[in-house]
Motif scaffolding. Structure first.
Motif, mmCIF file in Angstrom:
data_model
loop_
_atom_site.group_PDB
_atom_site.id
_atom_site.type_symbol
_atom_site.label_atom_id
_atom_site.label_comp_id
_atom_site.label_asym_id
_atom_site.label_seq_id
_atom_site.Cartn_x
_atom_site.Cartn_y
_atom_site.Cartn_z
ATOM 1 N N VAL A 131 9.907 -69.097 18.999
ATOM 2 C CA VAL A 131 10.146 -69.118 20.442
ATOM 3 C C VAL A 131 9.285 -70.235 21.036
ATOM 4 O O VAL A 131 8.086 -70.322 20.770
ATOM 5 N N PHE A 132 9.918 -71.095 21.827
ATOM 6 C CA PHE A 132 9.173 -72.192 22.431
ATOM 7 C C PHE A 132 9.481 -72.281 23.921
ATOM 8 O O PHE A 132 10.511 -71.802 24.396
ATOM 9 N N THR A 133 8.569 -72.897 24.638
ATOM 10 C CA THR A 133 8.816 -73.204 26.040
ATOM 11 C C THR A 133 8.252 -74.583 26.340
ATOM 12 O O THR A 133 7.214 -74.969 25.799
ATOM 13 N N THR A 134 8.956 -75.344 27.140
ATOM 14 C CA THR A 134 8.492 -76.659 27.580
ATOM 15 C C THR A 134 8.049 -76.540 29.029
ATOM 16 O O THR A 134 8.830 -76.145 29.890
ATOM 17 N N GLU A 135 6.796 -76.858 29.259
ATOM 18 C CA GLU A 135 6.233 -76.753 30.600
ATOM 19 C C GLU A 135 6.131 -78.150 31.213
ATOM 20 O O GLU A 135 5.419 -79.013 30.683
ATOM 21 N N TYR A 136 6.854 -78.348 32.322
ATOM 22 C CA TYR A 136 6.841 -79.622 33.038
ATOM 23 C C TYR A 136 6.255 -79.401 34.437
ATOM 24 O O TYR A 136 6.705 -78.515 35.169
ATOM 25 N N TYR A 137 5.300 -80.231 34.815
ATOM 26 C CA TYR A 137 4.603 -79.999 36.081
ATOM 27 C C TYR A 137 5.541 -80.079 37.283
ATOM 28 O O TYR A 137 5.298 -79.453 38.316
ATOM 29 N N TRP A 138 6.654 -80.827 37.160
ATOM 30 C CA TRP A 138 7.555 -80.952 38.314
ATOM 31 C C TRP A 138 8.378 -79.689 38.554
ATOM 32 O O TRP A 138 9.057 -79.583 39.558
ATOM 33 N N HIS A 139 8.320 -78.728 37.666
ATOM 34 C CA HIS A 139 8.977 -77.439 37.877
ATOM 35 C C HIS A 139 8.034 -76.420 38.527
ATOM 36 O O HIS A 139 8.478 -75.343 38.924
ATOM 37 N N TRP A 140 6.748 -76.755 38.604
ATOM 38 C CA TRP A 140 5.771 -75.783 39.069
ATOM 39 C C TRP A 140 5.712 -75.740 40.598
ATOM 40 O O TRP A 140 5.827 -76.763 41.260
ATOM 41 N N ASP A 141 5.522 -74.542 41.123
ATOM 42 C CA ASP A 141 5.465 -74.351 42.579
ATOM 43 C C ASP A 141 4.039 -74.589 43.063
ATOM 44 O O ASP A 141 3.323 -73.657 43.445
#
Length: 210
Positions: A131-141
């Protein structure tokens, strides 16, 4: 590949109200619910609701939600990576993406993100997957949270660590485009070494990065 989906539910008292964390929720049940209007981080609430129903209908797809009565106030999605993304290139049936997690503004700081993610991993039903997740700062609130980019990243890392997801290196251009972006991964106990090796080849596509 058979995709094990074991339904779990828990209730959370909230003053005179009650929240329900449950999943994986089948598409028929999801279609009976409505979306909180604040759930608009990725697309309009009605469009996101339609997307959740579609994902729940996929063989590998699973949706975990938090609801108050018949209103969805938070959700987490799991599904195969998009065909347009690098992560689908290995054609791995045991590689699953934690694609989105969102909680309506008025329901944050209740630990709902942790509870939903933990629900997805109950009874070892994710042990056969990477299981993986890609964290992109432009998706963060960042605006509503009041957090800096780095504090938000730390928060996301803590959130993913509740199911033992850890930071993995990659040469993926999008992730490498900003130092706050990151790839987090959990390798299930039943994943064969051949799948781990294939995932390594997907993570690194420039030999000098090995």
């Amino acid at each position: 590949m058979e995709h094990l989906k074991l339904y779990h539910v828990q209730t959370i008292p909230l003053e005179e109200r009650c929240l329900v964390v449950e999943g994986p929720v089948p598409p028929g049940r999801l279609s009976e619910l409505t979306m909180h209007p604040d759930l608009d981080a990725f697309r309009r609430p009605a469009e996101q609701h339609h997307a959740l129903v579609e994902i729940a209908g996929l063989n590998e797809g699973r949706i975990i939600i938090t609801r108050e009565e018949n209103v969805i106030v938070g959700y987490v999605t799991f599904h195969y990576p998009d065909e347009q993304e690098r992560w689908s290139q290995g054609n791995m049936e045991d590689l699953i993406e934690l694609g989105a997690i969102e909680v309506a503004n008025d329901y944050r700081s209740l630990g709902l993100g942790q509870k939903m993610i933990k629900t997805a991993f109950e009874d070892g039903q994710m042990e056969q997957y990477i299981v993986f997740t890609t964290e992109y700062y432009w998706h963060w609130d960042l605006k509503s949270s009041g957090l800096s980019v780095w504090d938000y990243r730390k928060m996301m890392e803590r959130l993913m660590k509740v199911v033992d997801m850890v930071w993995y290196a990659t040469d993926d251009p999008e992730i490498c485009s900003h130092p706050a972006n990151c790839l987090m991964v959990r390798v299930g106990s039943d994943v064969p070494i051949s799948s781990e090796e294939q995932f390594d080849r997907v993570r690194f596509q420039h030999r000098f990065m090995y």
